[in-house]
Scaffold this motif. Structure first.
Motif, PDB file in Angstrom:
ATOM      1  N   LEU A  71       0.836  -1.204   0.000  1.00 62.15           N
ATOM      2  CA  LEU A  71       0.000   0.000   0.000  1.00 62.15           C
ATOM      3  C   LEU A  71       0.867   1.249   0.000  1.00 62.15           C
ATOM      4  O   LEU A  71       0.584   2.212  -0.725  1.00 62.15           O
ATOM      5  N   HIS A  72       1.932   1.243   0.765  1.00 64.61           N
ATOM      6  CA  HIS A  72       2.870   2.359   0.799  1.00 64.61           C
ATOM      7  C   HIS A  72       3.477   2.594  -0.584  1.00 64.61           C
ATOM      8  O   HIS A  72       3.541   3.737  -1.062  1.00 64.61           O
ATOM      9  N   ASP A  73       3.925   1.532  -1.255  1.00 67.90           N
ATOM     10  CA  ASP A  73       4.499   1.652  -2.594  1.00 67.90           C
ATOM     11  C   ASP A  73       3.475   2.189  -3.583  1.00 67.90           C
ATOM     12  O   ASP A  73       3.793   3.019  -4.432  1.00 67.90           O
ATOM     13  N   PHE A  74       2.227   1.723  -3.478  1.00 68.98           N
ATOM     14  CA  PHE A  74       1.153   2.180  -4.356  1.00 68.98           C
ATOM     15  C   PHE A  74       0.907   3.680  -4.176  1.00 68.98           C
ATOM     16  O   PHE A  74       0.858   4.439  -5.148  1.00 68.98           O
ATOM     17  N   LEU A  75       0.780   4.118  -2.932  1.00 64.12           N
ATOM     18  CA  LEU A  75       0.505   5.531  -2.669  1.00 64.12           C
ATOM     19  C   LEU A  75       1.659   6.429  -3.094  1.00 64.12           C
ATOM     20  O   LEU A  75       1.439   7.501  -3.671  1.00 64.12           O
ATOM     21  N   LEU A  76       2.879   6.002  -2.838  1.00 64.63           N
ATOM     22  CA  LEU A  76       4.012   6.829  -3.232  1.00 64.63           C
ATOM     23  C   LEU A  76       4.185   6.890  -4.746  1.00 64.63           C
ATOM     24  O   LEU A  76       4.616   7.908  -5.277  1.00 64.63           O
ATOM     25  N   SER A  77       3.826   5.835  -5.458  1.00 69.72           N
ATOM     26  CA  SER A  77       3.861   5.875  -6.922  1.00 69.72           C
ATOM     27  C   SER A  77       2.851   6.888  -7.447  1.00 69.72           C
ATOM     28  O   SER A  77       3.150   7.666  -8.362  1.00 69.72           O
ATOM     29  N   TRP A  78       1.668   6.894  -6.845  1.00 68.95           N
ATOM     30  CA  TRP A  78       0.631   7.826  -7.263  1.00 68.95           C
ATOM     31  C   TRP A  78       1.038   9.271  -6.947  1.00 68.95           C
ATOM     32  O   TRP A  78       0.887  10.167  -7.775  1.00 68.95           O
ATOM     33  N   ILE A  79       1.587   9.491  -5.772  1.00 68.02           N
ATOM     34  CA  ILE A  79       2.025  10.833  -5.389  1.00 68.02           C
ATOM     35  C   ILE A  79       3.172  11.304  -6.284  1.00 68.02           C
ATOM     36  O   ILE A  79       3.209  12.470  -6.695  1.00 68.02           O
ATOM     37  N   ALA A  80       4.103  10.414  -6.616  1.00 70.79           N
ATOM     38  CA  ALA A  80       5.206  10.778  -7.506  1.00 70.79           C
ATOM     39  C   ALA A  80       4.691  11.178  -8.881  1.00 70.79           C
ATOM     40  O   ALA A  80       5.203  12.127  -9.497  1.00 70.79           O
ATOM     41  N   PHE A  81       3.667  10.484  -9.367  1.00 62.92           N
ATOM     42  CA  PHE A  81       3.053  10.831 -10.645  1.00 62.92           C
ATOM     43  C   PHE A  81       2.459  12.235 -10.583  1.00 62.92           C
ATOM     44  O   PHE A  81       2.687  13.061 -11.473  1.00 62.92           O
ATOM     45  N   MET A  88      -5.874  12.708 -12.261  1.00 60.05           N
ATOM     46  CA  MET A  88      -6.113  11.758 -11.171  1.00 60.05           C
ATOM     47  C   MET A  88      -6.404  10.361 -11.722  1.00 60.05           C
ATOM     48  O   MET A  88      -5.927   9.365 -11.187  1.00 60.05           O
ATOM     49  N   PHE A  89      -7.199  10.304 -12.793  1.00 54.09           N
ATOM     50  CA  PHE A  89      -7.511   9.010 -13.405  1.00 54.09           C
ATOM     51  C   PHE A  89      -6.237   8.325 -13.904  1.00 54.09           C
ATOM     52  O   PHE A  89      -5.987   7.151 -13.611  1.00 54.09           O
ATOM     53  N   TRP A  90      -5.420   9.050 -14.675  1.00 56.49           N
ATOM     54  CA  TRP A  90      -4.203   8.449 -15.212  1.00 56.49           C
ATOM     55  C   TRP A  90      -3.175   8.182 -14.120  1.00 56.49           C
ATOM     56  O   TRP A  90      -2.359   7.262 -14.249  1.00 56.49           O
ATOM     57  N   GLY A  91      -3.237   8.968 -13.045  1.00 60.51           N
ATOM     58  CA  GLY A  91      -2.382   8.683 -11.895  1.00 60.51           C
ATOM     59  C   GLY A  91      -2.748   7.355 -11.253  1.00 60.51           C
ATOM     60  O   GLY A  91      -1.877   6.586 -10.838  1.00 60.51           O
ATOM     61  N   MET A  92      -4.037   7.089 -11.158  1.00 53.77           N
ATOM     62  CA  MET A  92      -4.484   5.803 -10.614  1.00 53.77           C
ATOM     63  C   MET A  92      -4.083   4.647 -11.528  1.00 53.77           C
ATOM     64  O   MET A  92      -3.658   3.596 -11.051  1.00 53.77           O
ATOM     65  N   TRP A 138      -4.562  21.680 -11.774  1.00 50.32           N
ATOM     66  CA  TRP A 138      -5.874  21.874 -11.140  1.00 50.32           C
ATOM     67  C   TRP A 138      -6.982  21.924 -12.191  1.00 50.32           C
ATOM     68  O   TRP A 138      -8.065  21.374 -11.988  1.00 50.32           O
ATOM     69  N   ALA A 139      -6.713  22.537 -13.338  1.00 51.25           N
ATOM     70  CA  ALA A 139      -7.715  22.641 -14.398  1.00 51.25           C
ATOM     71  C   ALA A 139      -8.040  21.275 -14.999  1.00 51.25           C
ATOM     72  O   ALA A 139      -9.169  21.033 -15.433  1.00 51.25           O
ATOM     73  N   VAL A 186       3.160  14.712  -8.437  1.00 50.41           N
ATOM     74  CA  VAL A 186       4.203  15.723  -8.235  1.00 50.41           C
ATOM     75  C   VAL A 186       4.938  15.995  -9.540  1.00 50.41           C
ATOM     76  O   VAL A 186       5.285  17.145  -9.838  1.00 50.41           O
ATOM     77  N   SER A 187       5.156  14.972 -10.346  1.00 47.35           N
ATOM     78  CA  SER A 187       5.831  15.179 -11.626  1.00 47.35           C
ATOM     79  C   SER A 187       4.995  16.055 -12.558  1.00 47.35           C
ATOM     80  O   SER A 187       5.539  16.901 -13.271  1.00 47.35           O
ATOM     81  N   PHE A 188       3.683  15.891 -12.528  1.00 48.32           N
ATOM     82  CA  PHE A 188       2.825  16.742 -13.352  1.00 48.32           C
ATOM     83  C   PHE A 188       2.818  18.180 -12.842  1.00 48.32           C
ATOM     84  O   PHE A 188       2.828  19.115 -13.632  1.00 48.32           O
ATOM     85  N   VAL A 189       2.804  18.366 -11.545  1.00 47.36           N
ATOM     86  CA  VAL A 189       2.846  19.718 -10.987  1.00 47.36           C
ATOM     87  C   VAL A 189       4.176  20.380 -11.331  1.00 47.36           C
ATOM     88  O   VAL A 189       4.209  21.563 -11.691  1.00 47.36           O
ATOM     89  N   ALA A 190       5.273  19.641 -11.259  1.00 49.26           N
ATOM     90  CA  ALA A 190       6.582  20.194 -11.593  1.00 49.26           C
ATOM     91  C   ALA A 190       6.672  20.565 -13.072  1.00 49.26           C
ATOM     92  O   ALA A 190       7.305  21.551 -13.436  1.00 49.26           O
ATOM     93  N   ARG A 191       6.035  19.778 -13.913  1.00 45.67           N
ATOM     94  CA  ARG A 191       6.116  20.021 -15.360  1.00 45.67           C
ATOM     95  C   ARG A 191       5.138  21.086 -15.833  1.00 45.67           C
ATOM     96  O   ARG A 191       5.490  21.980 -16.597  1.00 45.67           O
ATOM     97  N   LEU A 192       3.882  21.021 -15.392  1.00 45.87           N
ATOM     98  CA  LEU A 192       2.839  21.889 -15.925  1.00 45.87           C
ATOM     99  C   LEU A 192       2.514  23.094 -15.043  1.00 45.87           C
ATOM    100  O   LEU A 192       1.958  24.067 -15.525  1.00 45.87           O
TER     101      LEU A 192
END
Length: 81
Positions: free
Chosen positions: A14-24, A45-49, A38-39, A26-32
């Motif tokens: 579960l920890h690995d799953f959540l951190l993978s989703w959070i990393a995804f 969120m769907f593609w992060g899941m 937010w828009a 954070v990478s989008f926030v850093a890039r876009l």
């Protein structure tokens, strides 16, 4: 004792799953930037899941969630980079 190990393994997965989703995310926030993320938050969120579920499957196949990472030395980190 075996049941306790299984619960601990599930917690690690579960920890690995959540951190993978959070990393995804954070990478989008850093890039876009936060405004663009937010828009388009529903789609991201769907593609992060989808990404996190695929990571969880790969982690189970490879066996990443069954071991614990400890004591990484500076020499090991230098070898990575």
């Amino acid at each position: 004792m075996i049941q306790r190990f299984k619960n601990y393994s599930a917690l690690t997965a579960l920890h690995d799953f959540l951190l993978s989703w959070i990393a995804f995310l954070v990478s989008f926030v850093a890039r876009l930037g936060f405004e663009d993320v937010w828009a388009n938050s529903g789609q991201i969120m769907f593609w992060g899941m989808v990404f996190a579920v695929s990571c969880a499957i790969v982690y189970q196949i490879v066996g990443l969630s069954s071991t614990f990472w400890r004591y990484t030395s500076i020499t090991d980190v230098r070898l990575i980079f």
